[in-house]
Design a protein around this motif. Sequence first.
Motif, mmCIF file in Angstrom:
data_model
loop_
_atom_site.group_PDB
_atom_site.id
_atom_site.type_symbol
_atom_site.label_atom_id
_atom_site.label_comp_id
_atom_site.label_asym_id
_atom_site.label_seq_id
_atom_site.Cartn_x
_atom_site.Cartn_y
_atom_site.Cartn_z
ATOM 1 N N GLY A 295 0.959 1.466 -5.441
ATOM 2 C CA GLY A 295 -0.371 1.880 -5.873
ATOM 3 C C GLY A 295 -0.491 2.101 -7.351
ATOM 4 N N SER A 298 -3.673 7.735 -10.438
ATOM 5 C CA SER A 298 -5.033 8.233 -10.220
ATOM 6 C C SER A 298 -5.838 8.370 -11.502
ATOM 7 C CB SER A 298 -4.982 9.581 -9.490
ATOM 8 O OG SER A 298 -4.175 10.502 -10.202
ATOM 9 N N ASN A 339 -0.415 1.476 0.876
ATOM 10 C CA ASN A 339 -1.136 2.055 -0.250
ATOM 11 C C ASN A 339 -0.773 3.517 -0.432
ATOM 12 O OD1 ASN A 339 -3.124 2.930 -2.130
ATOM 13 N ND2 ASN A 339 -4.569 1.400 -1.359
ATOM 14 N N ARG A 340 -0.434 3.909 -1.661
ATOM 15 C CA ARG A 340 -0.047 5.309 -1.901
ATOM 16 C C ARG A 340 -1.170 6.266 -1.579
ATOM 17 N NH1 ARG A 340 -1.617 7.725 -7.197
ATOM 18 N NH2 ARG A 340 -0.006 9.265 -6.763
ATOM 19 N N GLU A 341 -2.403 5.774 -1.544
ATOM 20 C CA GLU A 341 -3.547 6.646 -1.261
ATOM 21 C C GLU A 341 -3.512 7.197 0.165
ATOM 22 O OE1 GLU A 341 -7.136 4.628 -2.248
ATOM 23 O OE2 GLU A 341 -6.733 4.660 -4.416
ATOM 24 N N ILE A 344 -2.754 10.773 -0.121
ATOM 25 C CA ILE A 344 -3.597 11.614 -0.970
ATOM 26 C C ILE A 344 -4.749 12.170 -0.138
ATOM 27 C CG2 ILE A 344 -5.104 11.681 -2.998
ATOM 28 C CD1 ILE A 344 -3.429 9.397 -4.172
#
Length: 345
Positions: A295, A298, A339-341, A344
């Motif tokens: 990803g 941010s 996805n790193r999201e 989150i």
Amino acid sequence: MKKVDYIIVGDGYAGVFLAHQLIKNNKSFVIFSEGKKSASQVSAGIINPVVLKKFTTFWKAQEQIDFLKDSLKEIETYTGKNYLIEAPIHRIFHDENEQKLWLKKSENLDLVNFLDENFDHIEGVKNDFNTGKVNQSARLNVNGFFMGIFDFLEKRSQLIKEKFDYSKVNAGESVYKELNFKKIIFCEGMGVKENPFFSDIPVNANKGHHIKVKLSKALAQNITIKKKHFLFPLENDLYFYGGTYDREQLHSHIDDSAIQQLTNGLAEFYPYDFEIKEVNFGFRPTVKDRRPIIGVHSEHSNMFVFNGLGARGILNGCYFSKVLYDFMENNSPLPTEVNRERFID
């Protein structure tokens, strides 16, 4: 000031396979290597589409196998060597129930191309219930692979042998020391915990030991044997045996308990004397859901992360390097699964 399209931080499978994507697409880049062996560089190099404890497969296994073999042929065009070792895995069965389970699983659509229905008997080891061959499995010549690519990069002045200094990054100006970059990708494995930009990603260390042994009676075939761990031949009459998995003892020295575990495991099926010549260990970056983490930062749109390859570093590193490249260059969406999201809130 030197301008490059990319800076890659990290020299394991993630960083090296990403470098290959940049070479393929004529992108300028440098890769930072501390010079100490990463977990990737001491790994077994096993290429395996099957989870051999339960006889199951995993997400995109066939796609990853196919993509890796194509990529290694591409790498051969500039290193002059193909590092694929066609030595299939033979899983020793513990009993007849495992044989029956293997045959039952081999009928599944997602396993029919991987689990061979014909059993084999391997001379020189205890395999009273024979072995099952994993089709399309192989090994990577790990040492040759990294040496070949690093040599290629060094000749092109793309390998920087020094520890990356996070304090020297000016993300707003896209500058690192004397380098002006478009994008920077952090591929550091467990080193990411020291990275102020991505230290929050949820990777956990899994410590793995392996031993290099001298067998008193060499095996007749160049195959990979698996029972608790993997056994296969190396150069200079040595054999690789490993590796262990440990999430608890994460100190940076050899664990005697791991060596005992490996010694006992090898003695279970190798009935002759052997001598341990070398011990190595590394820390695999693992993720709870067993998927890589890819990803963008941010706040800084020119910073990316590629991590969490786990025990399938070769397959994950190769396949998802293309996924990351397409995301960065072509705005292709990242699969939700990597996805790193997804972590989150």
